[in-house]
Write a protein that holds these residues in place. Structure first.
Motif, PDB file in Angstrom:
ATOM      1  N   UNK A  71      -4.120  12.645   2.357  1.00 57.34           N
ATOM      2  CA  UNK A  71      -3.406  11.479   1.859  1.00 57.34           C
ATOM      3  C   UNK A  71      -3.856  11.070   0.457  1.00 57.34           C
ATOM      4  N   UNK A  72      -2.928  10.504  -0.313  1.00 59.05           N
ATOM      5  CA  UNK A  72      -3.250   9.779  -1.536  1.00 59.05           C
ATOM      6  C   UNK A  72      -2.767   8.354  -1.327  1.00 59.05           C
ATOM      7  N   UNK A  73      -3.661   7.407  -1.544  1.00 55.08           N
ATOM      8  CA  UNK A  73      -3.378   5.998  -1.293  1.00 55.08           C
ATOM      9  C   UNK A  73      -3.440   5.253  -2.625  1.00 55.08           C
ATOM     10  N   UNK A  74      -2.398   4.482  -2.927  1.00 51.70           N
ATOM     11  CA  UNK A  74      -2.374   3.695  -4.156  1.00 51.70           C
ATOM     12  C   UNK A  74      -2.225   2.220  -3.783  1.00 51.70           C
ATOM     13  N   UNK A  75      -3.198   1.430  -4.232  1.00 54.92           N
ATOM     14  CA  UNK A  75      -3.191  -0.019  -4.007  1.00 54.92           C
ATOM     15  C   UNK A  75      -3.395  -0.670  -5.362  1.00 54.92           C
ATOM     16  N   UNK A 125       0.876  -1.164   0.000  1.00 57.83           N
ATOM     17  CA  UNK A 125       0.000   0.000   0.000  1.00 57.83           C
ATOM     18  C   UNK A 125       0.917   1.218   0.000  1.00 57.83           C
ATOM     19  N   UNK A 126       0.789   2.053  -1.008  1.00 56.97           N
ATOM     20  CA  UNK A 126       1.612   3.264  -1.098  1.00 56.97           C
ATOM     21  C   UNK A 126       0.788   4.459  -0.619  1.00 56.97           C
ATOM     22  N   UNK A 127       1.367   5.245   0.271  1.00 54.86           N
ATOM     23  CA  UNK A 127       0.654   6.386   0.850  1.00 54.86           C
ATOM     24  C   UNK A 127       1.521   7.641   0.742  1.00 54.86           C
ATOM     25  N   UNK A 128       0.961   8.668   0.097  1.00 55.27           N
ATOM     26  CA  UNK A 128       1.605   9.983   0.073  1.00 55.27           C
ATOM     27  C   UNK A 128       0.969  10.830   1.159  1.00 55.27           C
TER      28      UNK A 128
END
Length: 198
Positions: free
Chosen positions: A170-174, A5-8
């Motif tokens: 936040x921006x979350x990339x899954x 899970x990538x979180x900015x």
């Protein structure tokens, strides 16, 4: 196989702490999931940071932050540090923490220190103490804050954020799914299932 899970996020973004909590709850029984944190400074130097005594912060906290935090049962309060700290230094430290395999612990410690303990995360001594509590050597951490290698890695992280067109934290990339803002536990779990099935 480890899924990610990538979180900015930014350490001074209250919605980012709420998002962190949602992610933690969603993966509590998933040791196969790794959370990867990415830097996005909301107000990089020389942009002035916000002041809690000005109308904006109390208003947005009353209208949006506190209601969402209560709804999701995430304890937090508006920090009193004025003006709010720049986060560049903490992010440089995050690069060192990542190199030492302590990125997630460090991220969580810095975020909770600001929003639950009202600690100045722009202060070097405070950051060194938090780093130690996250399992890092405080002297080596303090030296890393002045090391140009970690400053360059942070610049590259910000450049990556720009390339990804991150405008909201936040921006979350899954997998291929991108979520702007806070995602609920259910949304995170479904996105993980979709990514696994892809």
């Amino acid at each position: 196989m480890i899924a990610q899970i990538h979180v900015w996020s930014d350490y001074v973004c209250p919605f980012c702490l709420i998002a962190d909590e949602m992610i933690e709850r969603a993966i509590t029984d998933r040791p196969d999931i790794e959370v990867v944190h990415h830097a996005h400074e909301l107000r990089p130097r020389p942009t002035p940071t916000l002041r809690p005594e000005d109308p904006y912060l109390p208003d947005i906290w009353d209208r949006a932050v506190y209601p969402m935090a209560r709804h999701h049962q995430v304890p937090m309060r508006l920090p009193t540090i004025s003006p709010q700290p720049y986060t560049e230094l903490a992010f440089k430290g995050a690069q060192y923490a990542a190199e030492q395999g302590r990125a997630h612990a460090y991220h969580r410690r810095v975020m909770t220190a600001f929003f639950r303990e009202d600690l100045d995360i722009g202060d070097r001594a405070v950051l060194a103490r938090l780093a130690e509590e996250a399992g890092l050597d405080p002297a080596a951490y303090a030296a890393a804050l002045d090391d140009q290698e970690y400053a360059e890695r942070h610049r590259q992280a910000l450049a990556e954020s720009a390339r990804m067109n991150i405008t909201v934290v936040p921006t979350i990339v899954i997998g291929t799914r991108r979520i702007n803002g806070v995602a609920t536990e259910g949304v995170i779990r479904r996105a993980l299932q979709e990514a696994a099935a892809a």
